[in-house]
Enzyme design. Sequence first.
Site, PDB file in Angstrom:
ATOM      1  N   ASP A  34       0.831  -1.215   0.000  1.00  0.00           N
ATOM      2  CA  ASP A  34       0.000   0.000   0.000  1.00  0.00           C
ATOM      3  C   ASP A  34       0.864   1.264   0.000  1.00  0.00           C
ATOM      4  OD1 ASP A  34      -2.310  -1.581   0.167  1.00  0.00           O
ATOM      5  OD2 ASP A  34      -2.290  -1.543   2.350  1.00  0.00           O
ATOM      6  N   GLU A 198     -11.404  -2.071  -3.032  1.00  0.00           N
ATOM      7  CA  GLU A 198     -10.851  -1.230  -1.975  1.00  0.00           C
ATOM      8  C   GLU A 198      -9.818  -0.262  -2.539  1.00  0.00           C
ATOM      9  OE1 GLU A 198      -9.377  -4.110   0.790  1.00  0.00           O
ATOM     10  OE2 GLU A 198      -7.878  -4.911  -0.580  1.00  0.00           O
TER      11      GLU A 198
END
Length: 319
Positions: A34, A198
């Site tokens: 991420d 997401e």
Amino acid sequence: MRYNFVVSLLSAASVVYGYGDPMACSGVCNNAHDPALIRRDDGTYFRFSTGAKIAIHSAPSITGPWTYKGAAIPAGSKINLKGKDDLWAPDVTKVGDTYYLYYSVSSFGVQDSAIGVATSKDLTKWTDLGATGIASKAGKNYNAIDSALYWDGSKFVMSFGSFWNDLFVVNMANPPAKTSGTAATNIAFKPEGEHAQEAPFIAKNGNYHYLFFSVGKCCGFDANRPAKGQEYKIQVCRSTSATSGFVDKAGKKCTEGGGTTVLESHGWVYGPGGQGVLYDPSLGPVLYYHYVDTRIGYGDGQKKFGINKIDFSSGWPVV
């Protein structure tokens, strides 16, 4: 003759999967789950990533060599939730002379989650401010993780979300340390399966706001790889508004399962996702993300930092 043969092979590879491989990366190119990427005014690049209380890496070039600089929030978050010492999904933005680092406090697969924020003047020393006001409990139709701040030309908005009813946006105050108090709005939803969507990230190009997001299974590939095509990939929708009306290239609404694939597994690149966009002064727009290099291994800790240039000339991002 040999040159022509090599060129033919390269062309064939491009036709097979149609994506450029990640740019070269040197130094610490793993520890990159991420990622959030930003360039300081002096030309130094900073990368923030999930885990280790938000790991910081810096480099003199976007391709490295990347060096570990410690944890952004070494004492853990002020938000008193399980996960406050294992922070996820950073996002970093400069507003005026202050950098804002957003992060998620959560546990895998639960909705007891909140988005926090820290501030800095130099990207190295951070002051944790705690909660932004974006939080979720069981019964909510969203999960308060994977945030990304965006200026839509008139106001700050925060996109966020993971599974449940997927992706949302909420207006932020100015300066953007707290929400404005308005309700969150659903901007994307995959109605089928596990609603595996997401990590929203909105970027502007031309007249459109582009909503990039990750779809599929993100993690644990070394223990349990999903069926082919069910692993992480990056998709996009676009709109003339940053808070509604997103559609994919075929015109399908993003709230009804729409999404045009920007990057997926190809060659030795597997499960790219957790993405963002940076407008680099020398390269132009780039897509950054994490991925598994199948030549190295599938473990979460082995995920590498990837960068591709983006071509928006067709009206849709191509890497």
